[in-house]
Design an enzyme around this catalytic site. Structure first.
Site, PDB file in Angstrom:
ATOM      1  N   ALA A 246      19.378  11.593  47.355  1.00 12.84           N
ATOM      2  CA  ALA A 246      20.486  11.950  46.705  1.00 12.84           C
ATOM      3  C   ALA A 246      21.454  12.060  46.686  1.00 12.84           C
ATOM      4  O   ALA A 246      22.737  11.835  46.166  1.00 12.84           O
ATOM      5  CB  ALA A 246      20.152  13.129  45.228  1.00 12.84           C
ATOM      6  N   ALA A 247      22.430  11.389  48.238  1.00 12.48           N
ATOM      7  CA  ALA A 247      23.376  11.541  48.955  1.00 12.48           C
ATOM      8  C   ALA A 247      24.520  10.436  48.113  1.00 12.48           C
ATOM      9  O   ALA A 247      25.550  11.158  47.699  1.00 12.48           O
ATOM     10  CB  ALA A 247      23.750  11.161  50.321  1.00 12.48           C
ATOM     11  N   GLY A 248      23.064   9.122  47.650  1.00  6.88           N
ATOM     12  CA  GLY A 248      24.450   8.230  46.584  1.00  6.88           C
ATOM     13  C   GLY A 248      24.647   8.759  45.537  1.00  6.88           C
ATOM     14  O   GLY A 248      26.126   8.758  44.838  1.00  6.88           O
ATOM     15  N   ASP A 249      23.774   9.777  45.194  1.00  5.82           N
ATOM     16  CA  ASP A 249      23.929  10.120  43.595  1.00  5.82           C
ATOM     17  C   ASP A 249      25.211  11.146  43.550  1.00  5.82           C
ATOM     18  O   ASP A 249      25.807  11.024  42.581  1.00  5.82           O
ATOM     19  CB  ASP A 249      22.862  10.699  43.158  1.00  5.82           C
ATOM     20  CG  ASP A 249      21.433   9.839  42.670  1.00  5.82           C
ATOM     21  OD1 ASP A 249      21.892   8.706  42.503  1.00  5.82           O
ATOM     22  OD2 ASP A 249      20.804   9.804  42.761  1.00  5.82           O
TER      23      ASP A 249
HETATM   24  P1  ADP Z   1      22.407   5.997  49.813  1.00  7.28           P
HETATM   25  O1  ADP Z   1      21.408   7.625  49.103  1.00  7.28           O
HETATM   26  O2  ADP Z   1      22.522   5.682  47.901  1.00  7.28           O
HETATM   27  O3  ADP Z   1      21.193   5.570  50.033  1.00  7.28           O
HETATM   28  P2  ADP Z   1      24.204   6.375  51.576  1.00  7.28           P
HETATM   29  O4  ADP Z   1      23.700   7.148  52.667  1.00  7.28           O
HETATM   30  O5  ADP Z   1      25.234   5.867  52.185  1.00  7.28           O
HETATM   31  O6  ADP Z   1      23.488   5.979  50.342  1.00  7.28           O
HETATM   32  O7  ADP Z   1      25.164   8.048  51.374  1.00  7.28           O
HETATM   33  C1  ADP Z   1      26.356   8.198  50.136  1.00  7.28           C
HETATM   34  C2  ADP Z   1      27.035   8.768  50.811  1.00  7.28           C
HETATM   35  O8  ADP Z   1      27.201  10.299  51.441  1.00  7.28           O
HETATM   36  C3  ADP Z   1      27.969   8.553  52.171  1.00  7.28           C
HETATM   37  O9  ADP Z   1      28.799   7.090  52.148  1.00  7.28           O
HETATM   38  C4  ADP Z   1      28.243  10.064  52.599  1.00  7.28           C
HETATM   39  O10 ADP Z   1      29.296   9.877  52.346  1.00  7.28           O
HETATM   40  C5  ADP Z   1      27.249  10.468  52.642  1.00  7.28           C
HETATM   41  N1  ADP Z   1      26.667  11.223  53.225  1.00  7.28           N
HETATM   42  C6  ADP Z   1      24.950  10.021  53.634  1.00  7.28           C
HETATM   43  N2  ADP Z   1      23.998  10.529  55.151  1.00  7.28           N
HETATM   44  C7  ADP Z   1      25.611  11.507  55.370  1.00  7.28           C
HETATM   45  C8  ADP Z   1      25.288  12.067  56.551  1.00  7.28           C
HETATM   46  N3  ADP Z   1      24.133  11.784  57.283  1.00  7.28           N
HETATM   47  N4  ADP Z   1      26.809  12.584  57.058  1.00  7.28           N
HETATM   48  C9  ADP Z   1      27.211  12.993  56.717  1.00  7.28           C
HETATM   49  N5  ADP Z   1      27.390  12.134  54.550  1.00  7.28           N
HETATM   50  C10 ADP Z   1      26.970  11.455  54.622  1.00  7.28           C
END
Ligand code: ADP
Length: 301
Positions: A246-249
Site C-alpha cells: 500500500a505504499a503506492g496507495d
Molecule cells: P507500488 O507499491 O505501487 O509499487 P512504489 O513501490 O513505487 O509503489 O512506492 C510508492 C511510493 O512509496 C514511492 O514513490 C516512495 O515515495 C514510497 N516508498 C516506497 N518504498 C519505499 C522505501 N523503501 N523507502 C521510502 N519510501 C518508499
C-alpha cells in the site's frame, strides 16, 4: 468544500500466514485468519481521508457479510459511502497466503467490483467534485467512461494504472496525471524501465499519447515527475522499512490531498513520497496509511 471522488474497488483481504505455500493437492495448517479491508479504490479513499480531505467513494460490495463490514470501515475513516451500492453477488475478495519469509501468493476474486458499470458513473453528480481518482480493479469500460465524464465536468483526473494492463490512447487523453510504478510504466510504454533515465524516456512515450503529467513511483528512489516541459526527480525519505504494501496507495492519497489543497505539482509529489515512506514503516495495507500530522511531521524533519 472541495472534495475528491474515488471510483474503484473495495475488497475484503483474507490473510493467512503459513510456514510455506501448500503444494497442489496438499493441506497445511496456517495461523488465524485476518479479514482486512482492502482494494485499491478503498485504500486510496482512506489514504485521502487520513490527510484531512473530503472524499466520496463510488463502487460496489456484495450481499454477503463482507459488504457491510467494508462500508462501515470506510465510514469509520470518514469516507462518504452514499454512492457505494450493494450488488446481488459476492464481495470482492483477495485470498492471500503469506509464508514465513514474508512472500505472498494472492488469488483475487473481483466479485461486485466487476459490476461497477458506466451507468453507475452516470448516477454520480460530478459538478461538486474537484478531482477524480481511478485505478484498474473495476471494468475498463467504466474507467474510460468515468474519466471522460469527469473531464467534461472540469475535474482533474488522476489514474493509477494498477494492476498493470495496456490502455487505449482515448483513455490516456482524458487523464491529467498518470501515476504508474516502474512495471506499470514498462507495460504502458512498451519500453524497459531500469533506472531514472529509462523511466524518463518511457514516461515521455506515454505523454505523447495525450496524458498531461506522468509521475512514476520508484520505491525507495522516490518519484519522477515528467511533463512536456520538465523532468524532476524527487527523492523520498529514508525510513525503517517493515512492509511496503500500500505504499503506492499512500503515495496517491498524499499527492491528491496536497493538490486539492492547492500545492504545486512538485510539492505535492513530496507529500506523496512522505505518505508512501510512512506506509512502508508499518505492516499491512489500510492500517499503515499515515495521517496528515504524521506526513507533516516527516516533511518538517
Ligand atoms: P507500488 O507499491 O505501487 O509499487 P512504489 O513501490 O513505487 O509503489 O512506492 C510508492 C511510493 O512509496 C514511492 O514513490 C516512495 O515515495 C514510497 N516508498 C516506497 N518504498 C519505499 C522505501 N523503501 N523507502 C521510502 N519510501 C518508499
Amino acid at each position: 468544500m472541495p472534495y475528491i471522488l474515488v471510483i474503484g474497488s473495495l475488497n475484503a483481504d483474507l490473510v493467512v500466514r503459513t510456514p510455506r505455500f501448500p503444494a497442489p493437492g496438499e493441506t497445511i495448517s496456517g495461523g488465524d485468519l485476518a479479514i482486512i479491508p482492502g482494494g485499491k479504490g478503498a485504500n486510496q479513499a482512506v489514504a485521502v481521508a487520513r490527510q484531512g480531505t473530503s472524499v466520496a467513494m463510488v463502487g460496489r460490495v456484495g450481499s454477503d457479510s463482507f459488504g457491510p463490514t467494508l462500508i462501515q470501515n470506510l465510514q469509520n475513516n470518514k469516507v462518504d459511502t452514499n454512492l457505494v451500492q450493494i450488488s446481488d453477488s459476492a464481495t470482492g475478495t483477495a485470498i492471500i497466503v503469506v509464508d514465513s519469509s514474508g512472500q505472498n501468493s494472492i488469488v483475487l476474486s473481483p466479485g461486485a467490483n466487476d459490476k461497477v458499470t458506466p451507468a453507475d458513473v452516470d448516477a454520480v453528480y460530478f459538478q461538486d467534485a474537484n478531482m477524480l481518482l481511478l485505478q484498474l480493479e473495476i471494468p475498463l469500460e467504466t474507467v474510460i467512461h468515468a474519466a471522460s465524464v469527469a473531464r467534461q465536468n472540469g475535474l482533474r483526473v488522476i489514474l493509477n494504472p494498477a494492476p498493470a494492463r495496456s490502455l487505449p490512447d482515448s483513455l490516456l487523453a482524458d487523464v491529467d496525471i498518470l501515476v504508474p510504478n516502474e512495471s506499470e510504466l514498462k507495460l504502458l510504454s512498451g519500453q524497459s524501465v531500469t533506472d531514472i533515465d529509462s523511466a524518463a524516456s518511457a514516461a515521455r512515450t506515454v505523454l505523447a499519447k495525450g496524458v498531461k503529467t506522468v509521475i512514476v513511483t520508484l520505491g525507495s528512489n522516490g518519484a519522477l515527475l515528467v511533463t512536456d516541459e520538465r523532468i524532476a526527480h524527487i527523492p523520498t525519505f529514508s525510513v525503517d522499512v517493515v512492509d511496503t504494501t500500500a505504499a503506492g496507495d499512500a503515495f496517491i492519497g498524499g499527492l491528491a490531498a496536497a493538490l486539492l489543497k492547492g500545492k504545486a505539482l512538485e510539492e505535492a509529489v513530496r507529500y506523496g513520497n512522505a505518505s508512501g515512506a510512512l506506509a512502508a514503516t508499518k505492516f499491512g495495507a489500510q492500517p499503515s496509511l499515515p495521517t496528515q500530522d504524521e506526513v507533516e511531521q516527516l516533511l518538517r524533519r
